[in-house]
Scaffold this motif. Structure first.
Motif, PDB file in Angstrom:
ATOM      1  N   ALA B 165     106.072  81.222  75.895  1.00  0.00           N
ATOM      2  CA  ALA B 165     105.677  80.956  77.275  1.00  0.00           C
ATOM      3  C   ALA B 165     106.437  81.870  78.226  1.00  0.00           C
ATOM      4  N   VAL B 166     107.726  82.035  77.967  1.00  0.00           N
ATOM      5  CA  VAL B 166     108.529  82.892  78.840  1.00  0.00           C
ATOM      6  C   VAL B 166     108.071  84.338  78.745  1.00  0.00           C
ATOM      7  N   ALA B 167     107.791  84.795  77.514  1.00  0.00           N
ATOM      8  CA  ALA B 167     107.347  86.180  77.345  1.00  0.00           C
ATOM      9  C   ALA B 167     106.028  86.421  78.062  1.00  0.00           C
ATOM     10  N   THR B 168     105.120  85.452  77.930  1.00  0.00           N
ATOM     11  CA  THR B 168     103.829  85.589  78.614  1.00  0.00           C
ATOM     12  C   THR B 168     104.027  85.686  80.116  1.00  0.00           C
ATOM     13  N   ALA B 169     104.895  84.816  80.632  1.00  0.00           N
ATOM     14  CA  ALA B 169     105.133  84.828  82.074  1.00  0.00           C
ATOM     15  C   ALA B 169     105.749  86.149  82.518  1.00  0.00           C
ATOM     16  N   LYS B 170     106.686  86.662  81.719  1.00  0.00           N
ATOM     17  CA  LYS B 170     107.329  87.922  82.091  1.00  0.00           C
ATOM     18  C   LYS B 170     106.319  89.063  82.089  1.00  0.00           C
ATOM     19  N   HIS B 171     105.450  89.038  81.086  1.00  0.00           N
ATOM     20  CA  HIS B 171     104.409  90.061  80.968  1.00  0.00           C
ATOM     21  C   HIS B 171     103.529  90.037  82.207  1.00  0.00           C
ATOM     22  N   LEU B 172     103.220  88.825  82.646  1.00  0.00           N
ATOM     23  CA  LEU B 172     102.395  88.654  83.829  1.00  0.00           C
ATOM     24  C   LEU B 172     103.107  89.204  85.057  1.00  0.00           C
ATOM     25  N   VAL B 173     104.375  88.898  85.178  1.00  0.00           N
ATOM     26  CA  VAL B 173     105.140  89.381  86.327  1.00  0.00           C
ATOM     27  C   VAL B 173     105.133  90.902  86.366  1.00  0.00           C
ATOM     28  N   SER B 174     105.319  91.536  85.217  1.00  0.00           N
ATOM     29  CA  SER B 174     105.362  93.000  85.260  1.00  0.00           C
ATOM     30  C   SER B 174     103.984  93.577  85.511  1.00  0.00           C
ATOM     31  N   ALA B 175     102.930  92.915  85.051  1.00  0.00           N
ATOM     32  CA  ALA B 175     101.576  93.409  85.333  1.00  0.00           C
ATOM     33  C   ALA B 175     101.326  93.371  86.830  1.00  0.00           C
ATOM     34  N   PHE B 276     109.491  83.549  91.038  1.00  0.00           N
ATOM     35  CA  PHE B 276     108.094  83.726  90.649  1.00  0.00           C
ATOM     36  C   PHE B 276     107.917  83.373  89.181  1.00  0.00           C
ATOM     37  N   LEU B 277     108.877  83.783  88.356  1.00  0.00           N
ATOM     38  CA  LEU B 277     108.823  83.432  86.942  1.00  0.00           C
ATOM     39  C   LEU B 277     108.799  81.914  86.771  1.00  0.00           C
ATOM     40  N   SER B 278     109.669  81.223  87.492  1.00  0.00           N
ATOM     41  CA  SER B 278     109.699  79.759  87.384  1.00  0.00           C
ATOM     42  C   SER B 278     108.366  79.172  87.801  1.00  0.00           C
ATOM     43  N   TYR B 279     107.824  79.700  88.870  1.00  0.00           N
ATOM     44  CA  TYR B 279     106.531  79.220  89.357  1.00  0.00           C
ATOM     45  C   TYR B 279     105.470  79.362  88.273  1.00  0.00           C
ATOM     46  N   LEU B 280     105.481  80.513  87.588  1.00  0.00           N
ATOM     47  CA  LEU B 280     104.493  80.739  86.541  1.00  0.00           C
ATOM     48  C   LEU B 280     104.702  79.812  85.353  1.00  0.00           C
ATOM     49  N   LEU B 281     105.963  79.400  85.140  1.00  0.00           N
ATOM     50  CA  LEU B 281     106.248  78.565  83.978  1.00  0.00           C
ATOM     51  C   LEU B 281     106.029  77.082  84.241  1.00  0.00           C
ATOM     52  N   GLU B 282     105.816  76.723  85.511  1.00  0.00           N
ATOM     53  CA  GLU B 282     105.560  75.327  85.840  1.00  0.00           C
ATOM     54  C   GLU B 282     104.415  74.787  85.000  1.00  0.00           C
ATOM     55  N   GLY B 283     104.624  73.605  84.466  1.00  0.00           N
ATOM     56  CA  GLY B 283     103.524  73.001  83.729  1.00  0.00           C
ATOM     57  C   GLY B 283     103.342  73.555  82.325  1.00  0.00           C
ATOM     58  N   THR B 284     104.229  74.429  81.918  1.00  0.00           N
ATOM     59  CA  THR B 284     104.160  74.914  80.538  1.00  0.00           C
ATOM     60  C   THR B 284     105.372  74.400  79.786  1.00  0.00           C
ATOM     61  N   VAL B 285     105.450  74.727  78.492  1.00  0.00           N
ATOM     62  CA  VAL B 285     106.589  74.290  77.700  1.00  0.00           C
ATOM     63  C   VAL B 285     107.888  74.846  78.234  1.00  0.00           C
ATOM     64  N   GLY B 286     107.762  75.993  78.894  1.00  0.00           N
ATOM     65  CA  GLY B 286     108.991  76.667  79.315  1.00  0.00           C
ATOM     66  C   GLY B 286     109.445  76.268  80.698  1.00  0.00           C
ATOM     67  N   SER B 287     108.907  75.159  81.214  1.00  0.00           N
ATOM     68  CA  SER B 287     109.173  74.858  82.618  1.00  0.00           C
ATOM     69  C   SER B 287     110.625  74.543  82.923  1.00  0.00           C
ATOM     70  N   HIS B 288     111.402  74.155  81.894  1.00  0.00           N
ATOM     71  CA  HIS B 288     112.776  73.760  82.174  1.00  0.00           C
ATOM     72  C   HIS B 288     113.742  74.920  82.074  1.00  0.00           C
ATOM     73  N   VAL B 289     113.215  76.066  81.620  1.00  0.00           N
ATOM     74  CA  VAL B 289     114.117  77.187  81.356  1.00  0.00           C
ATOM     75  C   VAL B 289     114.781  77.672  82.629  1.00  0.00           C
ATOM     76  N   GLU B 290     116.075  77.779  82.598  1.00  0.00           N
ATOM     77  CA  GLU B 290     116.807  78.269  83.763  1.00  0.00           C
ATOM     78  C   GLU B 290     117.330  79.662  83.483  1.00  0.00           C
ATOM     79  N   SER B 291     117.784  80.296  84.512  1.00  0.00           N
ATOM     80  CA  SER B 291     118.367  81.633  84.411  1.00  0.00           C
ATOM     81  C   SER B 291     117.575  82.512  83.450  1.00  0.00           C
ATOM     82  N   ILE B 292     116.319  82.742  83.849  1.00  0.00           N
ATOM     83  CA  ILE B 292     115.450  83.493  82.962  1.00  0.00           C
ATOM     84  C   ILE B 292     115.798  84.972  83.004  1.00  0.00           C
ATOM     85  N   GLY B 293     116.037  85.553  81.846  1.00  0.00           N
ATOM     86  CA  GLY B 293     116.140  87.019  81.755  1.00  0.00           C
ATOM     87  C   GLY B 293     117.242  87.648  82.571  1.00  0.00           C
ATOM     88  N   ASP B 294     116.966  88.835  83.001  1.00  0.00           N
ATOM     89  CA  ASP B 294     117.967  89.702  83.652  1.00  0.00           C
ATOM     90  C   ASP B 294     118.351  89.202  85.025  1.00  0.00           C
TER      91      ASP B 294
END
Lengths: 350, 364
Positions: B165-175, B276-294
């Motif tokens: 889920a996080v990878a998908t969201a990151k991919h979306l952000v970079s697109a 923005f990453l958090s927003y994209l992850l809302e409602g997915t399995v990854g919604s609780h993930v904090e301090s995403i990535g770089d």
């Protein structure tokens, strides 16, 4: 694409020992001697025999001529012409590339008042026939400066077309066709951050047939990346579709029912009388590009969304060249089934 | 009899030695008695667990028994602690029991059980394995081992899903970054819910698009608006002849020809990338993930923040319906509020003039 300048055959017969002396004179301190030598060498390269004899001395000839490139026009011009002729031979071109000729050419090209811009561009066209030449132009070896030469050339190509009388950069299109044969070249051109393809595609409107052809060929090569980089093609669709669809739209005026489904840039161009694109090769390349794009689902969808298939249908009716007709049929076969895709989604009202 | 001895001094006399022996014997039997009492308390049920623990503790404190006997008592106390849910203490007791007698299989079992309850899957597994080494046919240990394996599998599966889920969201952000689009804070979330843009297999973006009828503040949704689609195609579908008129449109002003689309120019600040990453992850399995990535605290490469024209006076820009969605979204003065929002008005409605004159703005 290759460039060549064939000149008179008067001085095509020179004895081997004389030849050695002549070649030596290319580095003569006396300007008159040097000029005479360069002129003779240039003449020799104009004939097959002369070319052959010079080739056996190319290890000396090439560097000598290369040095002369940076001098004044009366010697640099014939030197450039000689190099162009020599570079038609793949082994000579390879030697030039390995001796850093591309860097030399680029350095002089962008020096003020070199006066031999057009010739240097033509030389680069020949040198980028080989993989090594392409790699050298793309500067793939050095990460920091990668693509710098390319960007410079693209910039010159795209900003100089207003010079109607003398178009020194018109051959850049051919360089682009050459480098886009390689994966590395295509990637650089398609890179949205560099924005090169967008600039290049806009040149398609040029009345200069050489430019048009260069752009058409480059686009076609880049479409081979459609599988993995479709977004980089489709996101410049505002410029891409006109370049691909207008040449194959035939010459009839389209009715409102058809144009109402097209974006402005297509609709307005097709609502008026226009000159057909003469060169069948360009039409074939456009259709091949459309084929490559249509292999991808999103590509088909995007083409349908601008009423592309309708344009192809009308254009096909007018087409008489058999090769072009075949290309039409190839794309057509991909678009026959269904209106592009699974419908535009259903909307839900509240 | 002298019961206390000065440190360092040894019992000399026979009688002193005899005294010591007697004391030791007393302590020993006391300990055994406490242990027995504890066992009985356990049998009496929940209400007496605390008493059981107290007895075991006193038994241990006598310091009179052998290592293997003490090991049994520690193991028993671990058992009661497990029953009481004191997993940490149960683990400590079991560990002590193992230390005192490394062949105490029950202790291994209880240590494994306690670890499992504390979510220490690695330790639990290793206690199980050690126990099974001593007693390979122990059914209870085997069952526990299977339980641990199942939990491990589930955890790995869950982690894989989160990564995905996080990878998908990151991919979306970079697109979105690559397209030079500007994303701002999401608004109208009560209308949009958890809808998010998605990338298809060709890396083309599909946006959910909200359409707001400014005149009545009613809304419509385009679930899947591909960025290469042109607006007029979607409008053709939504306002086609066969579609029923909008229920609130009594005068039938909102027909295909009369309808126009606008967007609000200049509204706000770009979202920072992490938000923005958090927003994209809302409602997915990854919604609780904090301090995403770089640690990129910068915004999604906004070349400039779009600022509002002035409080209360938004600028409405008409959308040329012959353009593609992406071309419009790329406009420098357009900020996407989470997902794209366009305002629908009708040329034929009396509301039109008010809207175009800039006299209307969003109700707050």
């Amino acid at each position: 694409m290759l460039c060549s300048r064939v000149l008179c055959e008067e001085e095509s017969r020179v004895m081997p020992t004389e030849l050695e002396e002549l070649v030596g004179f290319l580095s003569a301190p006396s300007p008159q001697v040097k000029k005479a030598a360069v002129d003779i060498v240039q003449g020799l390269t104009g004939s097959e025999d002369g070319l052959q004899s010079l080739c056996s001395f190319s290890d000396v000839v090439i560097p000598s001529l290369s040095r002369v490139l940076s001098e004044k026009k009366e010697v640099s011009e014939p030197a450039a012409e000689a190099l162009i002729n020599l570079s038609q031979k793949p082994e000579q071109a390879a030697k030039m590339v390995s001796m850093g000729m591309i860097k030399t050419a680029m350095d002089i090209l962008y020096k003020q008042g070199s006066g031999i811009t057009r010739l240097l561009v033509m030389l680069l066209v020949n040198l980028t026939q080989s993989d090594d030449g392409i790699a050298s132009l793309l500067q793939t070896g050095d990460e920091k400066i990668q693509g710098l030469y390319l960007m410079k050339l693209v910039r010159s190509f795209c900003t100089s077309s207003t010079e109607t009388t003398d178009d020194p950069f018109e051959h850049v299109g051919s360089i682009l066709v050459n480098i886009s044969k390689k994966d590395s070249g295509r990637k650089m051109l398609l890179d949205p951050k560099r924005g090169m393809l967008k600039q290049i595609v806009r040149q398609f409107d040029s009345t200069n047939p050489l430019r048009k052809k260069g752009v058409s060929g480059t686009i076609r090569n880049c479409c081979f990346e459609a599988e993995t980089q479709l977004e980089n093609l489709l996101l410049i669709s505002e410029f891409l579709w006109p370049a691909l669809l207008l040449p194959v739209a035939g010459s009839k005026v389209y009715n409102e029912h058809d144009t109402s489904k097209m974006p402005l840039e297509l609709g307005s161009a097709l609502s008026i009388e226009r000159e057909p694109v003469g060169d069948p090769e360009i039409r074939v390349q456009a259709l091949e590009s459309l084929y490559l794009i249509s292999l991808q689902e999103a590509g088909r969808r995007a083409l349908w969304s601008v009423n592309g298939p309708r344009i192809l249908q009308v254009g096909y009716e007018d087409e008489e060249d058999p090769k072009v007709m075949e290309a039409f049929e190839q794309v057509g076969s991909l678009l026959v089934h269904g209106s592009g895709t699974e419908e535009f989604s259903t909307e839900s009202s509240k | 009899m002298a019961l206390w001895m000065e440190t360092g001094s040894e019992p000399n006399t026979q009688s002193e030695i005899a005294d010591l022996d007697a004391i030791t014997a007393l302590k020993e039997s006391a300990a055994l008695e406490f242990k027995e009492k504890g066992n009985q308390y356990v049998k009496l049920g929940k209400k007496h667990y605390a008493d059981a623990i107290a007895c075991y503790t006193r038994a241990i404190n006598q310091k009179a028994l052998s290592d293997s006997e003490n090991s049994v008592i520690y193991a028993n106390r671990a058992h009661v602690n497990l029953l009481l849910g004191n997993y940490r203490r149960a683990l400590m007791d079991a560990q002590e029991a193992i230390k005192l007698c490394p062949t105490n299989v029950k202790a291994f079992y209880r240590a494994a059980k306690a670890s499992l309850s504390l979510d220490l899957l690695g330790e639990a597994k290793s206690y199980c394995e050690n126990g099974l080494e001593r007693d390979p046919n122990n059914e209870e240990l085997k069952k526990l081992a299977r339980q641990i394996d199942a939990q491990n599998l589930e955890r790995e599966h869950h982690e894989a899903q989160v990564s995905k889920a996080v990878a998908t969201a990151k991919h979306l952000v970079s697109a979105i970054e690559n397209r030079g689009l500007k994303i701002g804070k999401a608004v109208f979330q009560e209308l949009t819910g958890l809808r998010k843009p998605i990338l298809d297999t060709n890396n083309i973006l599909h946006w959910p698009v909200l359409l707001l009828y400014a005149e009545v503040m009613s809304s419509d949704f385009i679930e899947d608006f591909c960025e290469t689609d042109i607006f007029s195609a979607h409008l053709d579908m939504m306002f086609s002849e066969s579609c029923p008129p909008l229920p609130w449109d009594k005068e039938n002003n909102y027909t295909r020809e009369a309808v126009e689309l606008y967007y609000e120019a200049g509204s706000g600040v770009c979202l920072p990338k992490a938000k923005f990453l958090s927003y994209l992850l809302e409602g997915t399995v990854g919604s609780h993930v904090e301090s995403i990535g770089d640690e990129e605290k910068d915004v999604i490469e906004c070349s400039h923040d779009v600022t509002s024209a002035g409080k209360g006076s938004s600028k409405w820009v008409k959308v040329n319906e012959k353009r593609t969605l992406n071309d419009v979204l790329k406009e420098p003065n357009l900020m996407i509020p989470g997902i794209p929002v366009f305002y629908v008005v009708s040329k034929r409605s009396s509301f039109y003039k008010e809207f175009r004159d800039g006299k209307w703005s969003l109700p707050s």
